[in-house]
Scaffold this active site. Structure first.
Site, PDB file in Angstrom:
ATOM      1  N   TYR A 161       0.823  -1.218   0.000  1.00 37.06           N
ATOM      2  CA  TYR A 161       0.000   0.000   0.000  1.00 37.06           C
ATOM      3  C   TYR A 161       0.853   1.262   0.000  1.00 37.06           C
ATOM      4  O   TYR A 161       0.437   2.301  -0.481  1.00 37.06           O
ATOM      5  CB  TYR A 161      -0.901   0.037   1.240  1.00 37.06           C
ATOM      6  CG  TYR A 161      -2.266  -0.582   1.058  1.00 37.06           C
ATOM      7  CD1 TYR A 161      -2.400  -1.888   0.614  1.00 37.06           C
ATOM      8  CD2 TYR A 161      -3.417   0.136   1.349  1.00 37.06           C
ATOM      9  CE1 TYR A 161      -3.653  -2.461   0.465  1.00 37.06           C
ATOM     10  CE2 TYR A 161      -4.673  -0.427   1.204  1.00 37.06           C
ATOM     11  CZ  TYR A 161      -4.789  -1.726   0.766  1.00 37.06           C
ATOM     12  OH  TYR A 161      -6.017  -2.274   0.619  1.00 37.06           O
ATOM     13  N   ASP A 206     -12.384  -8.813   4.526  1.00 40.67           N
ATOM     14  CA  ASP A 206     -13.704  -8.736   3.881  1.00 40.67           C
ATOM     15  C   ASP A 206     -14.361 -10.109   3.856  1.00 40.67           C
ATOM     16  O   ASP A 206     -15.567 -10.240   4.110  1.00 40.67           O
ATOM     17  CB  ASP A 206     -13.583  -8.206   2.444  1.00 40.67           C
ATOM     18  CG  ASP A 206     -13.805  -6.701   2.356  1.00 40.67           C
ATOM     19  OD1 ASP A 206     -13.539  -6.007   3.368  1.00 40.67           O
ATOM     20  OD2 ASP A 206     -14.235  -6.226   1.291  1.00 40.67           O
ATOM     21  N   ASP A 236      -6.462  -6.818   3.958  1.00 34.86           N
ATOM     22  CA  ASP A 236      -7.591  -6.131   3.318  1.00 34.86           C
ATOM     23  C   ASP A 236      -8.550  -7.165   2.745  1.00 34.86           C
ATOM     24  O   ASP A 236      -9.767  -7.095   2.952  1.00 34.86           O
ATOM     25  CB  ASP A 236      -7.059  -5.211   2.207  1.00 34.86           C
ATOM     26  CG  ASP A 236      -8.173  -4.505   1.465  1.00 34.86           C
ATOM     27  OD1 ASP A 236      -9.076  -3.969   2.135  1.00 34.86           O
ATOM     28  OD2 ASP A 236      -8.140  -4.488   0.218  1.00 34.86           O
ATOM     29  N   ASP A 269      -3.408 -18.103   0.041  1.00 35.56           N
ATOM     30  CA  ASP A 269      -4.453 -18.749  -0.772  1.00 35.56           C
ATOM     31  C   ASP A 269      -5.163 -19.820   0.048  1.00 35.56           C
ATOM     32  O   ASP A 269      -6.390 -19.933   0.043  1.00 35.56           O
ATOM     33  CB  ASP A 269      -3.872 -19.296  -2.087  1.00 35.56           C
ATOM     34  CG  ASP A 269      -2.618 -20.136  -1.901  1.00 35.56           C
ATOM     35  OD1 ASP A 269      -2.044 -20.161  -0.784  1.00 35.56           O
ATOM     36  OD2 ASP A 269      -2.200 -20.784  -2.883  1.00 35.56           O
ATOM     37  N   LYS A 286       2.903 -15.391   1.958  1.00 36.63           N
ATOM     38  CA  LYS A 286       3.063 -16.078   0.677  1.00 36.63           C
ATOM     39  C   LYS A 286       4.553 -16.363   0.541  1.00 36.63           C
ATOM     40  O   LYS A 286       5.210 -15.957  -0.429  1.00 36.63           O
ATOM     41  CB  LYS A 286       2.511 -15.207  -0.462  1.00 36.63           C
ATOM     42  CG  LYS A 286       2.395 -15.905  -1.807  1.00 36.63           C
ATOM     43  CD  LYS A 286       1.273 -16.919  -1.884  1.00 36.63           C
ATOM     44  CE  LYS A 286       1.337 -17.658  -3.217  1.00 36.63           C
ATOM     45  NZ  LYS A 286       0.368 -18.778  -3.294  1.00 36.63           N
TER      46      LYS A 286
END
Ligand code: IPM
Ligand code: MG
Length: 360
Positions: free
Chosen positions: A141, A252, A248, A224, A192
């Site tokens: 970000y 959600d 982020d 994942d 990851k």
């Protein structure tokens, strides 16, 4: 001593839901001895309209000087055409960076009264209570360099940088371990590391930190797989800690497990416990001004504020109990109402919480 709270209603449904949260604060002041001084300032689209910037200088200064910030929501279609630097989201990102709010706490709790609201089967989600700790001021970000440039062959290319220093990983790791220690003592670090060196370092630092927290069980998961596990068997998680971008996305998904994104608060904290509190849902421009938005996420954000920044855990408990009471009474805004039932509006819901606070 009076706590100073900066209130940033923002855009869309922000002002309506903040209004209900302020009623709750007023009730705690008049009936339960809370001493707060409230200041209001524009941010997001409202900031742009006010002074041409999504984060006006005066707003940032007020936020930095306050003991805590309560934010409604930012954004709306009328500002989408603006240059990136002027868009409402920049107000939010600017507050995070300007206040150094590196630790973002996003709880996902399934209220037993709302078990049917989830799109997942009740036996998969009932009793769900997980906390996502998202790094909020670093990673892709904020990483430099970033931009869109022209290559030698004339093609445009976009690029961003995923970067974390050891220190940045260490401090968010400590926040997450401390939270896990006070909950179910299980922490899952999401990365990851099989592809991205940056998160290989993330895993190393988390593993090292784990030796300082022998009472917390640390596991690692690729992002994942974590996304899959969240929808397959979400109750396996107690606390998850992850990077800005992964957090982020995963938060959600986690929010939707509860079926009621209108119920979920969040906290963004700096190293001293000062923080910004906001509902995790957005500005919902489609229903703005109609008086139907669910104010409970914002009201529960006030509870988090009392707990994490104002050292008033008993008052936080009171708010959470009052919300439980109104849910028990069957009050539902449209977002959490079962088909065929009669929903209440934003104000009615806020008034009911205040009434429950008075009576409990
Ligand atoms: C969030 C939002 C923000 C983010 C946007 C509005 C900039 O999606 O708080 O999760 O990406 O962090
Ligand atoms: Mg998001």
């Amino acid at each position: 001593m009076s706590h100073i709270i900066t209130i940033l209603p923002g855009d869309g449904i922000g002002p309506e839901i903040i209004n209900e949260a302020e009623k709750v604060l007023a009730c705690l002041q008049s009936e339960h001895g809370l001493a707060v001084t409230l200041e209001h300032a524009p941010v997001g689209g409202a900031g742009y309209e006010d002074s041409g910037k999504p984060l006006p200088d005066a707003t940032l200064a007020l936020a930095q000087a306050a003991d805590a910030v309560l934010l409604g929501s930012v954004g709306g279609p009328q500002w989408e055409h603006l240059d990136r630097a002027l868009r409402p989201e920049q107000g939010l990102l600017g507050l995070r960076a300007g206040m150094q709010l590196f630790a973002n706490l996003r709880p996902a709790i399934l209220y037993p009264q709302l078990a049917d609201a989830s799109t997942l089967k009740p036996d998969v989600v009932s009793g769900l209570d997980l906390m996502i700790v998202r790094e909020l001021t670093g990673g892709i970000y904020f990483g430099q360099p970033r931009g869109i440039r022209t290559r030698d062959d004339g093609q445009l290319e976009g690029y961003n940088t995923l970067v974390y220093s050891e220190g940045e990983i260490d401090r968010i790791g400590r926040s997450a371990f401390d939270i896990a220690r006070n909950r179910g003592r299980r922490l899952c670090s999401v990365d990851k590391a099989n592809v991205l060196e940056c998160t290989e370092l993330w895993r190393q630092v988390m593993t090292q930190l784990g030796t300082e927290y022998p009472d917390v069980e640390l596991t690692h998961m690729y992002v994942d797989n974590a996304a899959m596990q969240l929808v397959r068997a979400p109750r396996q998680f107690d606390v998850m800690v992850t990077t800005n971008l992964f957090g982020d996305i995963l938060s959600d998904a986690a929010a939707m497990l509860t079926g009621s994104i209108g119920m979920l608060p969040s906290a963004s904290l700096d190293s001293s416990g000062k923080g910004m509190y906001e509902p995790i849902h957005g500005s919902a421009p489609d229903i703005a001004g109609q008086g139907v938005a669910n104010p409970l996420a914002t009201i529960l954000s006030v509870a988090m504020m009392l707990r994490y920044s104002l050292d008033e855990p008993a008052l936080a408990d009171r708010i959470e109990q009052a919300v439980g009471t109104v849910l028990d009474r069957g009050l539902r805004t449209p977002d959490i109402a079962a088909a065929g039932t009669d929903p209440v509006g934003t104000r009615e819901m806020g008034d009911a919480v205040v009434a429950a606070l008075r009576n409990n």
